[in-house]
Design an enzyme around this catalytic site. Structure first.
Site, PDB file in Angstrom:
ATOM      1  N   HIS A 123      73.423  33.705 -27.281  1.00 41.26           N
ATOM      2  CA  HIS A 123      73.033  32.457 -26.628  1.00 41.26           C
ATOM      3  C   HIS A 123      71.738  31.849 -27.171  1.00 41.26           C
ATOM      4  O   HIS A 123      70.885  31.380 -26.409  1.00 41.26           O
ATOM      5  CB  HIS A 123      72.920  32.663 -25.117  1.00 41.26           C
ATOM      6  CG  HIS A 123      74.229  32.971 -24.439  1.00 41.26           C
ATOM      7  ND1 HIS A 123      75.443  32.511 -24.881  1.00 41.26           N
ATOM      8  CD2 HIS A 123      74.506  33.714 -23.327  1.00 41.26           C
ATOM      9  CE1 HIS A 123      76.410  32.945 -24.077  1.00 41.26           C
ATOM     10  NE2 HIS A 123      75.879  33.684 -23.139  1.00 41.26           N
ATOM     11  N   HIS A 197      76.391  27.116 -18.976  1.00 43.49           N
ATOM     12  CA  HIS A 197      76.751  28.466 -18.535  1.00 43.49           C
ATOM     13  C   HIS A 197      76.825  28.591 -17.010  1.00 43.49           C
ATOM     14  O   HIS A 197      76.346  29.561 -16.422  1.00 43.49           O
ATOM     15  CB  HIS A 197      75.724  29.448 -19.106  1.00 43.49           C
ATOM     16  CG  HIS A 197      76.261  30.807 -19.372  1.00 43.49           C
ATOM     17  ND1 HIS A 197      76.519  31.717 -18.381  1.00 43.49           N
ATOM     18  CD2 HIS A 197      76.626  31.407 -20.532  1.00 43.49           C
ATOM     19  CE1 HIS A 197      76.984  32.837 -18.919  1.00 43.49           C
ATOM     20  NE2 HIS A 197      77.056  32.665 -20.225  1.00 43.49           N
ATOM     21  N   ASP A 269      86.030  38.412 -21.200  1.00 42.24           N
ATOM     22  CA  ASP A 269      84.825  37.876 -21.841  1.00 42.24           C
ATOM     23  C   ASP A 269      85.236  37.471 -23.258  1.00 42.24           C
ATOM     24  O   ASP A 269      84.753  38.018 -24.238  1.00 42.24           O
ATOM     25  CB  ASP A 269      83.721  38.935 -21.849  1.00 42.24           C
ATOM     26  CG  ASP A 269      82.364  38.352 -22.233  1.00 42.24           C
ATOM     27  OD1 ASP A 269      82.304  37.153 -22.557  1.00 42.24           O
ATOM     28  OD2 ASP A 269      81.377  39.107 -22.225  1.00 42.24           O
ATOM     29  N   GLU A 335      83.007  28.502 -20.312  1.00 40.83           N
ATOM     30  CA  GLU A 335      82.070  27.902 -21.256  1.00 40.83           C
ATOM     31  C   GLU A 335      82.850  27.256 -22.395  1.00 40.83           C
ATOM     32  O   GLU A 335      83.445  27.952 -23.219  1.00 40.83           O
ATOM     33  CB  GLU A 335      81.148  28.981 -21.821  1.00 40.83           C
ATOM     34  CG  GLU A 335      80.395  29.754 -20.778  1.00 40.83           C
ATOM     35  CD  GLU A 335      80.114  31.182 -21.224  1.00 40.83           C
ATOM     36  OE1 GLU A 335      79.364  31.354 -22.189  1.00 40.83           O
ATOM     37  OE2 GLU A 335      80.664  32.117 -20.623  1.00 40.83           O
TER      38      GLU A 335
HETATM   39  C1  BGC Z   1      78.937  36.198 -22.595  1.00 37.08           C
HETATM   40  C2  BGC Z   1      78.781  37.528 -21.880  1.00 37.08           C
HETATM   41  C3  BGC Z   1      77.375  37.637 -21.354  1.00 37.08           C
HETATM   42  C4  BGC Z   1      77.141  36.484 -20.431  1.00 37.08           C
HETATM   43  C5  BGC Z   1      75.773  36.468 -19.783  1.00 37.08           C
HETATM   44  C6  BGC Z   1      78.651  35.131 -21.607  1.00 37.08           C
HETATM   45  O1  BGC Z   1      78.744  33.897 -22.231  1.00 37.08           O
HETATM   46  O2  BGC Z   1      80.185  36.029 -23.190  1.00 37.08           O
HETATM   47  O3  BGC Z   1      79.103  38.590 -22.736  1.00 37.08           O
HETATM   48  O4  BGC Z   1      77.171  38.849 -20.702  1.00 37.08           O
HETATM   49  O5  BGC Z   1      77.332  35.290 -21.117  1.00 37.08           O
HETATM   50  O6  BGC Z   1      74.791  36.657 -20.673  1.00 37.08           O
END
Ligand code: BGC
Length: 374
Positions: A123, A197, A269, A335
């Site tokens: 991220h 998010h 995920d 997302e």
């Molecule tokens: C990811 C996860 C992560 C989460 C929070 C998501 O976008 O795919 O693996 O744990 O974000 O950080």
């Protein structure tokens, strides 16, 4: 009845407004505001810190209004727990999801980013867009409530090349659509992959898990991942797997199916591939329905993928906005984005941005609206 207007009344449209109030001070001393966007029965709160969607209040089938997104009650909650952590509601940049080894190459030059999740960068790094204070302007016009956020990320910020100017506009219209529009430009070749998010729980944040929510994902393929959650590069068919959400299916139905990919990620995920890539038209990606409250959320996007994350890492250690603890599966993130690790995956659509070009992306969250309007 709670939430019912007087006979014959409807919520006045044309009451759309955006109002800012102080919401504390970021660790570097910058004042933070919270914007409240209201339109009819829907209220959305957005922080200038991280562009975070802090709350989304919507009616249920009986008109009862509840906050349906996960978050924290105050700024300290976000500063202390959101990154590393769940990234509740945040704008994610410069690069959504993971970059393998925190590394990528543009025009023959390799860039090394700070790692913030094992061997990878997640991220956009430890000081990503989710931790920056954005400047804002009111773009409401009476019909639509809106706020525009701008962030100039200097060349080299979190290891990325190019000065990246990002403008994100949140608008809330009379049809209860929350639209997130992203634009970005650069002064040197770089990569960019922006998303939001927000975690949804259509029964209300803090009300328990979302395993009974029924999800539809308009995708025939998904991206399997390796042991560090980096896509293998393959697009696998969803057919015959727990990843097939082409017909509406409860999230919890196959969550414990014992599928290797579900074990790896402790749940869902993964990126679902939304039909042919490279198109810039809005298309439906997901429909999330909560039979308990009657609320439905529809997500449409110009992006080629949607990351469906079933809140696997929520572990009962965080206290949410309403004072209740969040446990595994208590919210779901949808997302919309380009594929994770795209710069290192020749088969994936490009995430390169060059000077003179504008990155554009739009996602529409169609929220539960005014029950009386049908
Ligand atoms: C990811 C996860 C992560 C989460 C929070 C998501 O976008 O795919 O693996 O744990 O974000 O950080």
């Amino acid at each position: 009845m709670p939430g019912q207007p007087a006979a014959g009344a409807t919520h006045a449209r044309g009451n759309a407004a955006a109002v800012a109030e102080p919401f504390g001070t970021a660790p570097d001393g910058t004042p933070v505001d919270r914007w409240t966007l209201s339109n009819g029965p829907v209220t959305v709160r957005v922080l200038t810190y991280g562009g975070i969607v802090q709350s989304v209040e919507v009616p249920d089938a009986g008109g009862r209004v509840t906050n349906v997104v996960l978050g924290f009650a105050d700024l300290a909650g976000y500063v202390e727990h959101n990154n590393p952590g769940p990234y509740f509601g945040a704008l994610i940049g410069r690069f959504g999801n993971r970059l393998a080894g925190g590394r990528f190459t543009v025009d023959g030059r390799t860039h090394q980013l700070p790692l913030n999740e094992g061997p990878n960068t997640l991220h956009g790094g430890p000081e990503g867009f989710d931790r920056q204070v954005w400047t804002t302007t009111d773009v409401s016009d009476g019909e639509v409530a809106g706020v525009r956020l701008t962030l100039v990320s200097p060349a080299g910020h979190q290891g990325f090349p190019g000065t990246l100017t990002t403008v994100v506009t949140y608008t809330l219209d009379a049809a209860s659509r929350l639209t997130v529009h992203y634009e970005a430009t650069t002064d040197a070749p770089t990569v960019v992959n922006l998303t939001n998010h927000t975690y949804w729980n259509l029964s209300g944040e803090g009300s328990g898990n979302v395993h009974g929510h029924v999800l539809q994902l308009d995708a025939e393929g998904y991206l399997p991942i390796d042991g560090t959650l980096i896509p293998t590069g393959e697009i696998a068919p969803v057919e015959g797997t727990p990843f097939d959400f082409r017909t509406p299916t409860a999230i919890g139905d196959r969550l414990r199916a014992g599928h290797e990919q579900l074990v790896r990620a402790r749940g869902y995920d993964h990126t679902w591939v939304l039909g042919p890539t490279g198109e810039e038209e809005l298309r439906r990606a997901a429909v999330l329905h909560d039979p308990a409250s009657g609320r439905t959320l529809t997500v449409a996007t110009t992006e080629p993928g949607v990351q469906f994350y079933s809140g696997n890492f929520l572990d009962g250690t965080l206290v949410g906005t309403g004072g209740r603890v969040y446990r595994q599966g208590d919210g779901v993130a949808l997302e919309t984005q380009h594929f994770p690790d795209s710069p290192n995956q020749p088969g994936f659509p490009s995430t390169e941005l060059r000077p003179g070009r504008t990155y554009r992306s739009t996602t529409v969250f169609e929220l539960p609206g005014d029950v009386r309007a049908g």
